[in-house]
Design a protein around this motif. Structure first.
Motif, PDB file in Angstrom:
ATOM      1  N   PRO A  33       0.820  -1.107  -0.095  1.00 40.15           N
ATOM      2  CA  PRO A  33       0.060   0.206   0.033  1.00 40.15           C
ATOM      3  C   PRO A  33       0.742   1.348   0.025  1.00 40.15           C
ATOM      4  O   PRO A  33       0.465   2.438  -0.564  1.00 40.15           O
ATOM      5  N   ARG A  34       1.947   1.279   0.483  1.00 39.77           N
ATOM      6  CA  ARG A  34       2.701   2.293   0.610  1.00 39.77           C
ATOM      7  C   ARG A  34       2.978   3.052  -0.565  1.00 39.77           C
ATOM      8  O   ARG A  34       3.228   4.104  -0.963  1.00 39.77           O
ATOM      9  N   THR A  35       3.167   1.941  -1.777  1.00 37.24           N
ATOM     10  CA  THR A  35       3.641   2.552  -2.939  1.00 37.24           C
ATOM     11  C   THR A  35       2.506   3.168  -3.724  1.00 37.24           C
ATOM     12  O   THR A  35       2.596   4.169  -4.352  1.00 37.24           O
ATOM     13  N   PHE A  36       1.371   2.942  -2.974  1.00 34.80           N
ATOM     14  CA  PHE A  36       0.194   3.536  -3.906  1.00 34.80           C
ATOM     15  C   PHE A  36      -0.057   4.732  -3.077  1.00 34.80           C
ATOM     16  O   PHE A  36      -0.475   5.778  -3.784  1.00 34.80           O
ATOM     17  N   ASP A  37       0.001   4.778  -1.934  1.00 31.21           N
ATOM     18  CA  ASP A  37      -0.187   6.150  -1.028  1.00 31.21           C
ATOM     19  C   ASP A  37       0.505   7.277  -1.680  1.00 31.21           C
ATOM     20  O   ASP A  37       0.000   8.310  -1.419  1.00 31.21           O
ATOM     21  N   ALA A  38       1.373   6.996  -1.805  1.00 31.30           N
ATOM     22  CA  ALA A  38       2.643   8.176  -2.429  1.00 31.30           C
ATOM     23  C   ALA A  38       2.112   8.691  -3.567  1.00 31.30           C
ATOM     24  O   ALA A  38       2.344   9.791  -4.005  1.00 31.30           O
ATOM     25  N   SER A  43      -5.063  16.537  -3.205  1.00 30.80           N
ATOM     26  CA  SER A  43      -6.293  17.445  -2.900  1.00 30.80           C
ATOM     27  C   SER A  43      -7.505  16.590  -2.720  1.00 30.80           C
ATOM     28  O   SER A  43      -8.604  17.067  -2.295  1.00 30.80           O
ATOM     29  N   LEU A  44      -7.346  15.282  -2.711  1.00 27.30           N
ATOM     30  CA  LEU A  44      -8.349  14.483  -2.307  1.00 27.30           C
ATOM     31  C   LEU A  44      -8.641  14.320  -0.722  1.00 27.30           C
ATOM     32  O   LEU A  44      -7.788  14.484   0.167  1.00 27.30           O
ATOM     33  N   PRO A  45      -9.619  14.290  -0.312  1.00 30.06           N
ATOM     34  CA  PRO A  45     -10.317  14.335   1.021  1.00 30.06           C
ATOM     35  C   PRO A  45      -9.835  13.133   1.633  1.00 30.06           C
ATOM     36  O   PRO A  45      -9.957  12.124   0.933  1.00 30.06           O
ATOM     37  N   GLY A  46      -9.492  12.791   2.918  1.00 24.35           N
ATOM     38  CA  GLY A  46      -9.235  11.550   3.637  1.00 24.35           C
ATOM     39  C   GLY A  46      -7.778  11.267   3.609  1.00 24.35           C
ATOM     40  O   GLY A  46      -6.876  12.268   3.065  1.00 24.35           O
ATOM     41  N   THR A  47      -7.490  10.101   3.919  1.00 22.22           N
ATOM     42  CA  THR A  47      -5.905   9.685   4.033  1.00 22.22           C
ATOM     43  C   THR A  47      -5.616   9.096   2.575  1.00 22.22           C
ATOM     44  O   THR A  47      -6.760   8.568   1.916  1.00 22.22           O
ATOM     45  N   PRO A  48      -4.286   9.232   2.177  1.00 24.57           N
ATOM     46  CA  PRO A  48      -3.844   8.327   1.152  1.00 24.57           C
ATOM     47  C   PRO A  48      -4.305   6.859   1.275  1.00 24.57           C
ATOM     48  O   PRO A  48      -4.655   6.274   0.247  1.00 24.57           O
ATOM     49  N   ARG A  49      -4.075   6.300   2.541  1.00 23.41           N
ATOM     50  CA  ARG A  49      -4.046   5.028   2.489  1.00 23.41           C
ATOM     51  C   ARG A  49      -5.636   4.704   2.456  1.00 23.41           C
ATOM     52  O   ARG A  49      -5.946   3.422   1.973  1.00 23.41           O
ATOM     53  N   THR A  52      -5.904   4.379  -1.187  1.00 26.92           N
ATOM     54  CA  THR A  52      -5.191   3.132  -1.877  1.00 26.92           C
ATOM     55  C   THR A  52      -6.118   1.930  -1.541  1.00 26.92           C
ATOM     56  O   THR A  52      -6.121   1.247  -2.474  1.00 26.92           O
ATOM     57  N   TYR A  53      -6.855   1.763  -0.480  1.00 32.02           N
ATOM     58  CA  TYR A  53      -7.654   0.597   0.005  1.00 32.02           C
ATOM     59  C   TYR A  53      -8.607   0.577  -1.288  1.00 32.02           C
ATOM     60  O   TYR A  53      -9.322  -0.246  -1.668  1.00 32.02           O
ATOM     61  N   ALA A  54      -9.222   1.934  -1.362  1.00 28.14           N
ATOM     62  CA  ALA A  54     -10.637   2.062  -1.996  1.00 28.14           C
ATOM     63  C   ALA A  54     -10.366   1.471  -3.637  1.00 28.14           C
ATOM     64  O   ALA A  54     -11.208   1.069  -4.210  1.00 28.14           O
ATOM     65  N   SER A  55      -9.180   2.033  -3.962  1.00 22.99           N
ATOM     66  CA  SER A  55      -9.066   1.717  -5.477  1.00 22.99           C
ATOM     67  C   SER A  55      -8.627   0.488  -5.622  1.00 22.99           C
ATOM     68  O   SER A  55      -8.831  -0.269  -6.856  1.00 22.99           O
ATOM     69  N   GLY A  56      -8.185  -0.326  -4.431  1.00 20.94           N
ATOM     70  CA  GLY A  56      -7.845  -1.669  -4.813  1.00 20.94           C
ATOM     71  C   GLY A  56      -8.800  -2.489  -4.606  1.00 20.94           C
ATOM     72  O   GLY A  56      -9.123  -3.565  -5.439  1.00 20.94           O
ATOM     73  N   VAL A  57      -9.897  -2.162  -3.748  1.00 25.09           N
ATOM     74  CA  VAL A  57     -11.358  -2.737  -3.990  1.00 25.09           C
ATOM     75  C   VAL A  57     -11.788  -2.467  -5.343  1.00 25.09           C
ATOM     76  O   VAL A  57     -12.612  -3.378  -5.780  1.00 25.09           O
ATOM     77  N   ALA A  58     -11.793  -1.152  -5.737  1.00 24.63           N
ATOM     78  CA  ALA A  58     -12.482  -1.052  -6.884  1.00 24.63           C
ATOM     79  C   ALA A  58     -11.775  -1.977  -8.028  1.00 24.63           C
ATOM     80  O   ALA A  58     -12.412  -2.549  -9.020  1.00 24.63           O
ATOM     81  N   GLU A  59     -10.360  -2.021  -8.126  1.00 22.99           N
ATOM     82  CA  GLU A  59     -10.012  -2.759  -8.922  1.00 22.99           C
ATOM     83  C   GLU A  59     -10.268  -4.325  -8.935  1.00 22.99           C
ATOM     84  O   GLU A  59     -10.354  -4.952 -10.067  1.00 22.99           O
TER      85      GLU A  59
END
Length: 129
Positions: A33-38, A43-49, A52-59
């Motif tokens: 996840p750290r690779t994607f957090d970076a 500008s997106l609200p919330g935390t990068p993590r 990262t998890y939301a886009s992982g679930v989406a994929e």
């Protein structure tokens, strides 16, 4: 099968590798996840993590939808939209990596135009045969 159908590539041949790509990429969001957090735009609200998890679930969901013939069309259309939506993250990565060694910069910038063939691939995978 009509001659027209025989001359067209199967959507399954386009869909299976696309589904695999999405499933592997989705799993990678949880494995590293750290690779994607970076690359999550600040500008997106919330935390990068969380992103990262939301886009992982989406994929993962998109990969499963593209893999299943019943949901392939909708999944492929959604995947095309997803590939457009993640473009800002790829641009951010390229900008952030501007001071890295040349091979890294080239990889980062190559990801930006790569979104176009990914969108095309998804649209092809979802079309009716």
């Amino acid at each position: 099968m009509s001659p027209t159908q025989a001359s067209r590539p199967s959507t399954g041949r386009a869909a299976r590798p696309l589904a695999a790509l999405l499933l592997v990429a989705g799993a990678a969001h949880f494995a590293r996840p750290r690779t994607f957090d970076a690359i999550v735009p600040r500008s997106l609200p919330g935390t990068p993590r969380a992103w990262t998890y939301a886009s992982g679930v989406a994929e993962l969901a998109l990969g499963a939808a593209v893999a299943a013939p019943r949901t392939r069309r909708l999944g492929a259309l959604a995947a095309a939209g997803f590939f457009v939506a993640v473009l800002p993250a790829n641009v951010k990565m390229a900008a952030d990596w501007r001071h890295r060694p040349t091979p890294y910069k080239e990889i980062a910038w190559a990801r930006v135009p790569l979104q176009l063939p990914l969108v095309w691939w998804a649209m092809r995978a979802g079309r009716k045969v």
